[in-house]
Design an enzyme around this catalytic site. Structure first.
Site, PDB file in Angstrom:
ATOM      1  N   ASP A   8       8.367 -10.249  -0.205  1.00 16.59           N
ATOM      2  CA  ASP A   8       9.079 -11.500   0.057  1.00 16.59           C
ATOM      3  C   ASP A   8       8.274 -12.654  -0.543  1.00 16.59           C
ATOM      4  OD1 ASP A   8       7.049 -11.985   1.860  1.00 16.59           O
ATOM      5  OD2 ASP A   8       8.360 -12.217   3.607  1.00 16.59           O
ATOM      6  N   HIS A   9       8.714 -13.889  -0.273  1.00 16.11           N
ATOM      7  CA  HIS A   9       8.068 -15.065  -0.877  1.00 16.11           C
ATOM      8  C   HIS A   9       6.602 -15.206  -0.446  1.00 16.11           C
ATOM      9  CE1 HIS A   9       9.811 -16.058   2.991  1.00 16.11           C
ATOM     10  NE2 HIS A   9       9.009 -17.101   3.094  1.00 16.11           N
ATOM     11  N   CYS A  65       4.981  -8.027   2.752  1.00 12.92           N
ATOM     12  CA  CYS A  65       5.516  -9.311   3.239  1.00 12.92           C
ATOM     13  C   CYS A  65       4.365 -10.020   3.953  1.00 12.92           C
ATOM     14  CB  CYS A  65       6.763  -9.119   4.099  1.00 12.92           C
ATOM     15  SG  CYS A  65       6.544  -8.230   5.657  1.00 12.92           S
ATOM     16  N   THR A  67       3.300  -9.832   7.151  1.00 14.89           N
ATOM     17  CA  THR A  67       2.544  -8.866   7.959  1.00 14.89           C
ATOM     18  C   THR A  67       2.744  -7.420   7.507  1.00 14.89           C
ATOM     19  OG1 THR A  67       4.420  -8.658   9.450  1.00 14.89           O
ATOM     20  CG2 THR A  67       2.732 -10.296  10.044  1.00 14.89           C
ATOM     21  N   HIS A  98      -0.994  13.355   7.143  1.00 10.90           N
ATOM     22  CA  HIS A  98      -0.353  13.893   8.353  1.00 10.90           C
ATOM     23  C   HIS A  98       1.135  13.560   8.447  1.00 10.90           C
ATOM     24  CE1 HIS A  98      -4.324  14.345  10.854  1.00 10.90           C
ATOM     25  NE2 HIS A  98      -4.399  14.886   9.643  1.00 10.90           N
ATOM     26  N   ASN A  99       1.524  12.381   7.983  1.00 13.29           N
ATOM     27  CA  ASN A  99       2.903  11.921   8.190  1.00 13.29           C
ATOM     28  C   ASN A  99       3.734  11.925   6.915  1.00 13.29           C
ATOM     29  OD1 ASN A  99       0.920   9.653   9.799  1.00 13.29           O
ATOM     30  ND2 ASN A  99       2.175  11.024  11.041  1.00 13.29           N
ATOM     31  N   HIS A 133       1.841  19.670  10.711  1.00 12.95           N
ATOM     32  CA  HIS A 133       2.418  18.325  10.574  1.00 12.95           C
ATOM     33  C   HIS A 133       3.893  18.379  10.190  1.00 12.95           C
ATOM     34  CE1 HIS A 133      -1.596  16.878  11.066  1.00 12.95           C
ATOM     35  NE2 HIS A 133      -2.006  17.538   9.991  1.00 12.95           N
ATOM     36  N   ARG A 136       6.351  18.284  13.094  1.00 16.73           N
ATOM     37  CA  ARG A 136       6.574  16.952  13.669  1.00 16.73           C
ATOM     38  C   ARG A 136       7.465  16.109  12.761  1.00 16.73           C
ATOM     39  NH1 ARG A 136       0.199  17.572  14.618  1.00 16.73           N
ATOM     40  NH2 ARG A 136       0.382  18.944  16.416  1.00 16.73           N
TER      41      ARG A 136
HETATM   42  C1  RB5 Z   1       8.111 -14.677   6.709  1.00 16.84           C
HETATM   43  O1  RB5 Z   1       7.850 -15.890   7.322  1.00 16.84           O
HETATM   44  C2  RB5 Z   1       7.544 -13.534   7.525  1.00 16.84           C
HETATM   45  O2  RB5 Z   1       8.265 -13.407   8.708  1.00 16.84           O
HETATM   46  C3  RB5 Z   1       7.553 -12.237   6.735  1.00 16.84           C
HETATM   47  O3  RB5 Z   1       6.791 -12.391   5.595  1.00 16.84           O
HETATM   48  C4  RB5 Z   1       6.997 -11.021   7.457  1.00 16.84           C
HETATM   49  O4  RB5 Z   1       5.736 -11.263   7.966  1.00 16.84           O
HETATM   50  C5  RB5 Z   1       7.886 -10.377   8.429  1.00 16.84           C
HETATM   51  O5  RB5 Z   1       7.587  -9.336   9.027  1.00 16.84           O
END
Ligand code: RB5
Length: 157
Positions: A8-9, A65, A67, A98-99, A133, A136
């Protein structure tokens, strides 16, 4: 090897660096964007990368993104996708061993570029171990299948 990458941005600059670094290694990259700093809804790129991975048009996917959470959640809605958000190389490696994760995700607001590279490196070099594995993973696939059937029955009503 072909890898699809999406972001994303918030993660644009990190995506560019990871993309260039992977290309230097001779890896072919399909960049689904965004390549603009304008506000961008991460489910769009999460879904595009997930579709490319699920259809086996690419060997693996990388999603970034703020997070890594939202974009991996979106990707995990696609049948056959096992996307994992990681902030450390150890989890990245184990997620493959494992996954059998087929998409790795991380957050540009959470980790720095060197950690991001270590995560991708560990993940790409790791090999799925199969064996116990697989039982599962088959169970996870069964949940996916049951949910899809239930949804199809609901639409038929
Ligand atoms: C954008 O503000 C933020 O929500 C996105 O980049 C991300 O962290 C979402 O999970």
């Amino acid at each position: 090897m072909r890898i699809a990458i999406g972001n994303d941005h918030v993660a644009l600059e990190m995506k560019k660096e990871i993309r260039a670094w992977l290309e230097e290694k001779g890896i072919e990259i399909i960049d689904v964007g965004t390549n603009s700093p304008e506000r961008f809804n991460y489910p769009v790129s999460g879904y595009k990368v997930a579709k490319l991975v699920a259809s086996k048009e690419v060997d693996a996917g990388v999603l970034i993104c703020g997070t890594g959470v939202g974009i991996s959640l979106a990707a995990n809605k696609v049948h056959g996708i096992r996307a994992c958000v990681c902030s450390d190389p150890y989890t990245a490696r184990l997620s493959k061993q494992h996954n059998n994760t087929n998409i790795i995700a991380f957050g540009a607001r959470v980790i720095g570029i060197e950690t991001a590279k270590m995560i991708v490196e560990e993940w790409l070099n790791a090999v799925y171990e199969g064996g116990r594995h697989q039982t599962r993973i088959d169970m996870i696939a069964e949940i996916e299948q049951t949910q899809a059937l239930a949804a199809a029955e609901d639409t038929e009503k």
